[in-house]
Design an enzyme around this catalytic site. Structure first.
Site, PDB file in Angstrom:
ATOM      1  N   ASN A  78       0.849  -1.195   0.000  1.00 46.44           N
ATOM      2  CA  ASN A  78       0.000   0.000   0.000  1.00 46.44           C
ATOM      3  C   ASN A  78       0.879   1.236   0.000  1.00 46.44           C
ATOM      4  OD1 ASN A  78      -2.695  -0.553  -0.014  1.00 46.44           O
ATOM      5  ND2 ASN A  78      -3.045  -0.139   2.140  1.00 46.44           N
ATOM      6  N   CYS A  79       0.526   2.215  -0.792  1.00 48.80           N
ATOM      7  CA  CYS A  79       1.173   3.528  -0.674  1.00 48.80           C
ATOM      8  C   CYS A  79       0.725   4.118   0.661  1.00 48.80           C
ATOM      9  CB  CYS A  79       0.773   4.439  -1.825  1.00 48.80           C
ATOM     10  SG  CYS A  79       1.422   6.112  -1.634  1.00 48.80           S
ATOM     11  N   VAL A  80       1.657   4.303   1.567  1.00 47.78           N
ATOM     12  CA  VAL A  80       1.312   4.741   2.916  1.00 47.78           C
ATOM     13  C   VAL A  80       0.613   6.106   2.912  1.00 47.78           C
ATOM     14  CG1 VAL A  80       3.577   5.732   3.441  1.00 47.78           C
ATOM     15  CG2 VAL A  80       2.121   4.908   5.301  1.00 47.78           C
ATOM     16  N   ALA A  83      -2.897   5.678   1.647  1.00 51.50           N
ATOM     17  CA  ALA A  83      -3.676   4.908   2.617  1.00 51.50           C
ATOM     18  C   ALA A  83      -4.087   5.767   3.813  1.00 51.50           C
ATOM     19  CB  ALA A  83      -2.877   3.697   3.083  1.00 51.50           C
TER      20      ALA A  83
END
Length: 129
Positions: A78-80, A83
């Site tokens: 996930n792209c932090v 997210a």
């Protein structure tokens, strides 16, 4: 045999691009290709929310991604930043942001755009949904 990075930009429920990405990934693996990682970006991170609760007669896409990744040992990243903006937190981000709960379960992991770039460097192809 190709090495493929898949980027998912759309949510699990809506435009169904996340579903199509999973179907593509399954077909690619069945044909002998290697998925180096799946990178969830923009609204695609919503596909990784463990609180997704489809009706009992609907396909549970979050669980399907989990099962696929565990079976084939494929990292789900996930792209932090994306997210966090959409309320998807791992235990680490929940603690850092003083939030009591999290909603990202393994094998989904948080990562940055560096994970995307590294994956692109190792891939022969990048497929974006």
């Amino acid at each position: 045999m190709s090495k493929i990075l898949i980027q998912v930009n759309q949510p699990a429920y809506g435009k169904s691009s996340s579903y199509h990405a999973l179907c593509y990934a399954k077909a690619a693996v069945a044909e002998g290709h290697q998925i180096v990682r799946v990178f969830f970006y923009q609204d695609g991170v919503l596909s990784t929310n463990s609180l997704n609760s489809p009706a009992s007669d609907e396909y549970h896409l979050t669980q399907a991604w989990q099962a696929f990744a565990q079976t084939h040992h494929i990292p789900l990243i996930n792209c932090v930043s994306a997210a966090l903006r959409r309320g998807v937190l791992s235990p680490v981000e929940a603690k850092e942001n003083r939030v009591a709960q999290w909603n990202l379960l393994p094998p989904f992991e948080m990562g940055g755009l560096g994970e995307l770039v590294t994956g692109i460097e190792h891939a022969d192809r990048v497929i974006s949904f």
